[in-house]
Enzyme design. Structure first.
Site, mmCIF file in Angstrom:
data_model
loop_
_atom_site.group_PDB
_atom_site.id
_atom_site.type_symbol
_atom_site.label_atom_id
_atom_site.label_comp_id
_atom_site.label_asym_id
_atom_site.label_seq_id
_atom_site.Cartn_x
_atom_site.Cartn_y
_atom_site.Cartn_z
ATOM 1 N N HIS A 1 9.555 -8.060 8.422
ATOM 2 C CA HIS A 1 8.290 -8.746 8.188
ATOM 3 C C HIS A 1 8.637 -10.148 7.697
ATOM 4 O O HIS A 1 9.589 -10.320 6.921
ATOM 5 C CB HIS A 1 7.436 -8.010 7.154
ATOM 6 N N ASP B 1 7.658 -12.225 5.542
ATOM 7 C CA ASP B 1 7.793 -12.584 4.118
ATOM 8 C C ASP B 1 9.134 -12.138 3.535
ATOM 9 O O ASP B 1 9.414 -12.403 2.366
ATOM 10 C CB ASP B 1 6.616 -12.044 3.294
ATOM 11 N N HIS B 2 9.959 -11.471 4.340
ATOM 12 C CA HIS B 2 11.280 -11.038 3.875
ATOM 13 C C HIS B 2 12.427 -11.683 4.658
ATOM 14 O O HIS B 2 13.583 -11.517 4.297
ATOM 15 C CB HIS B 2 11.399 -9.510 3.958
ATOM 16 N N ASP C 1 9.618 -3.194 1.182
ATOM 17 C CA ASP C 1 8.270 -2.746 0.858
ATOM 18 C C ASP C 1 8.193 -1.245 1.114
ATOM 19 O O ASP C 1 8.774 -0.765 2.087
ATOM 20 C CB ASP C 1 7.247 -3.443 1.756
ATOM 21 N N HIS D 1 6.411 -8.537 -5.535
ATOM 22 C CA HIS D 1 5.729 -8.470 -4.233
ATOM 23 C C HIS D 1 4.220 -8.374 -4.451
ATOM 24 O O HIS D 1 3.520 -7.579 -3.824
ATOM 25 C CB HIS D 1 6.250 -7.281 -3.404
HETATM 26 ZN ZN LIG Z 1 6.476 -7.791 2.266
HETATM 27 ZN ZN LIG Z 2 6.499 -5.503 4.848
#
Ligand SMILES: [Zn+2]
Ligand SMILES: [Zn+2]
Length: 307
Positions: free
Chosen positions: A64, A66-67, A212, A270
């Site tokens: 994803h 955001d990572h 996550d 997060h």
């Molecule tokens: Zn995330």
């Molecule tokens: Zn994620």
């Protein structure tokens, strides 16, 4: 021997004015390991005084943005800094394919190699080791294949009690053997058990990164007894259903993992951009697990040696 975690980003996907998406720098024995690489990670490294050339490996939890969006500019910049040794990147598939495309279009003349190590997100297994450290994958429950990482110090070499060296007149060869854990036979034929000669300088330390993920009882088993646990808390307790539907956890669920696993300290992060008051999230965690802390950007969590 140093063992610390510096928070470089603590937000989830939507940008906010005052925080960056997921990224952390683990320092073990002055070797740095990047865990997740959210957008802006290279500026965050510079801000925290961490030279990106000192990175010994990059561990990505899942694909994803955001990572992982911060990884590609970082790769290019390392080339500008003159990196010549390979960069090892541990991540689920298909990061290798993405890296190939990135190299073709943006980094054809990169002066070093980026080596992708595929992480199987269905197994809890060893993904990296050197003389003093192991890193294990931690299967997570998310919307896409995802893995956390468990940094575990190897059992430190035994020390030999000085007065026992004198008492038994041990020579260098016997001292080295005792440090390896062997019993020692004296010239008289007497056998001295290793436990009488040696002591462990400190207990092996450990850090687990879990983001996550939905709440997972299995995950709590895998991180049993770690000194420091980072567990995502995208949502407050009231948003339990939304957390479950989106593959995330609440504050109380993270605290529950920490409690079940009997960890030393819990770091939460997060955070969804909807929460302006993170102290309220922390209070929810602390109501269940007192040793909970917010993953504030720039904060460094030291893992001290214990006997
Ligand atoms: Zn995330
Ligand atoms: Zn994620």
């Amino acid at each position: 021997m140093s063992f610390s975690v510096t928070i470089l980003g603590n937000a989830s996907a939507k940008p906010t004015a005052d925080s960056h998406p997921s990224a952390q720098a683990v320092n073990f024995n002055e070797q740095y390991y990047l865990v997740d690489a959210g957008e802006g990670v290279q500026q965050q490294l510079v801000r925290r005084g961490i030279n990106p050339l000192r990175l010994r490996g990059v561990f990505i939890s899942h694909l994803h943005g955001d990572h992982v969006y911060g990884l590609f500019p970082l790769i290019a910049t390392l080339g500008l800094y003159g990196k010549r040794t390979p960069l090892d990147v541990y991540a689920p598939a298909p990061l290798g394919e993405i890296l190939e495309g990135h190299k073709r279009w943006f980094a054809a003349d990169l002066p070093y190699e980026v080596v992708w190590h595929r992480v199987d997100t269905t197994h809890h297994e060893l993904v990296f080791e050197n003389n003093t450290l192991e890193v294990w994958s931690l299967p997570l429950r998310h919307r896409v294949p995802a893995s956390g990482y468990l940094f575990r110090e190897k059992t430190p070499q035994l020390n030999v009690e000085k007065y026992k060296i004198v008492k038994y007149g041990l020579d260098i060869g016997q001292i080295v053997a005792a440090k390896r854990g062997e019993d020692i036979t004296l010239p008289t034929g007497e056998v001295i058990p290793n436990s009488e000669l040696t002591y462990m300088p400190h207990l092996p330390r450990s850090y687990a990164y879990c983001s996550d993920t939905n709440f997972s009882a299995r995950l709590a088993e895998m991180v049993r007894g770690v000194d420091l646990l980072y567990h995502e808390t995208t949502y407050a307790d009231a948003e339990r259903r939304q957390a479950r539907d989106r593959g995330h956890s609440t504050t109380v669920e993270a605290a529950e993992v920490a409690l079940r696993a009997g960890v030393g300290r819990l770091i939460i992060g997060h955070f969804s951009s909807r929460y302006k008051d993170r102290e309220a999230l922390l209070a929810e965690c602390r109501s269940r697990f007192a040793e909970s802390y917010i993953a504030r950007e720039g904060e460094k969590f030291e893992i001290e040696e214990r006997r």
